[in-house]
Design a protein around this motif. Structure first.
Motif, PDB file in Angstrom:
ATOM      1  N   THR A   1      -3.162   4.809  -8.713  1.00 35.18           N
ATOM      2  CA  THR A   1      -4.519   4.789  -8.581  1.00 35.18           C
ATOM      3  C   THR A   1      -5.063   5.477  -7.837  1.00 35.18           C
ATOM      4  N   ALA A   2      -4.513   5.023  -6.021  1.00 35.78           N
ATOM      5  CA  ALA A   2      -5.107   5.406  -4.926  1.00 35.78           C
ATOM      6  C   ALA A   2      -4.189   7.177  -4.744  1.00 35.78           C
ATOM      7  N   ILE A   3      -2.950   6.843  -5.220  1.00 32.54           N
ATOM      8  CA  ILE A   3      -2.956   8.585  -4.908  1.00 32.54           C
ATOM      9  C   ILE A   3      -3.577   9.710  -5.527  1.00 32.54           C
ATOM     10  N   THR A   4      -3.315   9.291  -6.733  1.00 36.21           N
ATOM     11  CA  THR A   4      -4.302   9.871  -8.289  1.00 36.21           C
ATOM     12  C   THR A   4      -5.816  10.423  -7.175  1.00 36.21           C
ATOM     13  N   VAL A   5      -5.955   9.835  -6.637  1.00 41.58           N
ATOM     14  CA  VAL A   5      -8.150   9.671  -6.301  1.00 41.58           C
ATOM     15  C   VAL A   5      -7.400   9.919  -5.403  1.00 41.58           C
ATOM     16  N   THR A   6      -6.834   9.793  -4.188  1.00 42.19           N
ATOM     17  CA  THR A   6      -6.367  10.823  -3.217  1.00 42.19           C
ATOM     18  C   THR A   6      -5.956  12.346  -3.247  1.00 42.19           C
ATOM     19  N   VAL A   7      -5.523  13.077  -4.079  1.00 43.95           N
ATOM     20  CA  VAL A   7      -4.922  13.908  -5.018  1.00 43.95           C
ATOM     21  C   VAL A   7      -6.420  14.723  -5.150  1.00 43.95           C
ATOM     22  N   VAL A   8      -6.856  13.539  -5.947  1.00 42.73           N
ATOM     23  CA  VAL A   8      -8.159  14.575  -6.589  1.00 42.73           C
ATOM     24  C   VAL A   8      -9.195  14.959  -5.658  1.00 42.73           C
ATOM     25  N   LEU A   9     -10.045  13.680  -4.520  1.00 39.55           N
ATOM     26  CA  LEU A   9     -10.038  14.108  -3.435  1.00 39.55           C
ATOM     27  C   LEU A   9     -10.374  15.088  -2.795  1.00 39.55           C
TER      28      LEU A   9
END
Length: 422
Positions: A105-113
């Protein structure tokens, strides 16, 4: 040859379905065939064990056993696989791996941001109007410490309809002139914002025409500072400021009437404290009661343009302009604007669409300028007018030569400014 199981024949199938029944009574209940699922002991009484049916595979091979799916003598749901008390073969469902889920989840949020940030950067960078070429400015002073921005508010009516011109009290003059000019210095000792009154007396130096490319020799001509802009635009204005101060200008930023009003409206207005007695000027359209109030775009433009209702005219107007621009920068750089995409993008679009900057200006430079303006409001910096000694022989405002020299030295060395202005 008869392939039916023992005890069965075509003849004793006559009373079955499809053969008709000759008897007066209905057919008796059929006995469900039992299918053998493998070797088992001969049954001890009861229903006789039935042989498996022979079929042929799809490839033309020999017979193979057909399983009808019924289990001899077995009660459904009775303790077998998948039944009550049985084992379904899949085992217990493993507990969720929360560590793994949080990680992804953290990786996905980071990539989106990261993707959004990069996309926003290139979108905003592409909207900057880099029209001013400072390489055309000749005989420039040496670079000093820190960064110096020349911020210009022009009275350009470009983009305004006749109705808007009337509403904003801008008039309908052709071309554009400078309505305000400021030097913003950023460095390690806090920002310094210095207003240059447009009626300041300056000498037009030798310069190269921004369009013609011709060299025009200086003749010692004394004019108001805003006349330099009217004569040959931003490049001559920068050249004139540098020649009369000895301070090198690193970046140029200009905004017109329409852009100014649009930015204010995009951030939802700017709160200003109107001094005792209020402010009224029929020429600018200002009509404010005393006290704190939130000004929209139209009202803000009237506020920063007011001069005839002020005791010291242009000197007091520059104070109001500093006050307002600092408040605008402070409100723009708040979490409620930066973290709200429905406010951030309209604000950025309104500002970037109308800003005119030099060719070397980047978004980081623009951000540095806005944060410095906010710092002035927050008390981390200083705002002042260019020191004035009085009026020149032609009626223009004369700078205090000694104080200006001291001020420029402090700015060049990025020192805390000790000089006071008017």
């Amino acid at each position: 040859m008869n392939d039916w199981p023992e005890g069965w024949s075509d003849s004793n199938r006559g009373g079955g379905y499809g053969q008709g029944s000759a008897g007066a009574h209905p057919d008796g209940a059929r006995v469900m065939r039992q299918v053998r699922r493998g070797p088992s002991a001969p049954p001890q009484g009861g229903v006789p064990q039935q042989p498996a049916y022979s079929t042929y595979d799809n490839h033309g091979g020999g017979p193979e056993q057909y399983d009808s799916g019924y289990n001899t003598g077995q009660v459904y749901g009775g303790g077998g696989p998948g039944g009550p008390g049985g084992y379904d073969g899949r085992g217990e469902r493993p507990a969720p791996n929360w560590r793994r889920r949080i990680k992804w989840t953290a990786i996905t949020v980071t990539v989106v941001l990261l993707g959004t940030t990069i996309g926003t950067y290139f979108w905003a960078d592409s909207k900057l109007n880099r029209e001013v070429d400072l390489s055309k400015v000749i005989d420039r002073p040496e670079e000093g410490e820190g960064t110096n921005y020349l911020i210009v508010g022009s009275d350009s009516r470009e983009g305004l309809s006749d109705a808007q011109k009337k509403e904003l009290h801008t008039g309908s003059a052709d071309g554009k002139r400078t309505d305000s000019m400021m030097i913003l210095h950023t460095g390690s000792n806090g920002p310094t914002l210095i207003s240059l009154p447009r009626d300041s007396n300056v000498e037009i130096p030798s310069f190269v025409g921004s369009e013609s490319g011709k060299t025009y020799k200086g003749t010692g001509r004394q004019v108001k500072l805003n006349a330099a802009y009217a004569e040959d635009g931003p490049e001559l204005l920068v050249r004139t400021v540098e020649a009369n101060t000895g301070l090198r200008i690193d970046h140029y930023v200009e905004i017109g009437f329409a852009g100014f009003a649009n930015i204010v409206d995009a951030v939802g207005g700017v709160e200003i404290d109107i001094p005792k007695g209020g402010l009224k000027d029929t020429k600018s359209g200002a009509n404010f009661e005393a006290g704190k109030q939130t000004l929209n775009g139209e009202q803000s433009l009237a506020f920063v343009r007011t001069r005839y209702a002020l005791a010291r005219s242009d000197l007091d107007r520059t104070k109001n302009q500093q006050k307002f621009l600092s408040a605008l920068a402070s409100q723009t750089a708040t979490p409620s604007t930066i973290l709200n995409p429905f406010k951030l993008y309209p604000t950025m679009s309104a500002g970037l669409d109308t800003l005119i900057v030099d060719k070397d200006m980047g978004l980081f430079d623009l951000a540095d300028m806005f944060w410095a303006m906010k710092g002035v409001t927050g008390g981390d910096g200083k705002s002042m007018n260019m020191p004035i000694s009085g009026n020149a022989g032609n009626g223009n405002l004369q700078w205090d030569t000694a104080k200006v020299k001291k001020l420029v030295e402090e700015l060049k060395n990025d020192e805390t400014v000790t000089v006071s202005g008017n």
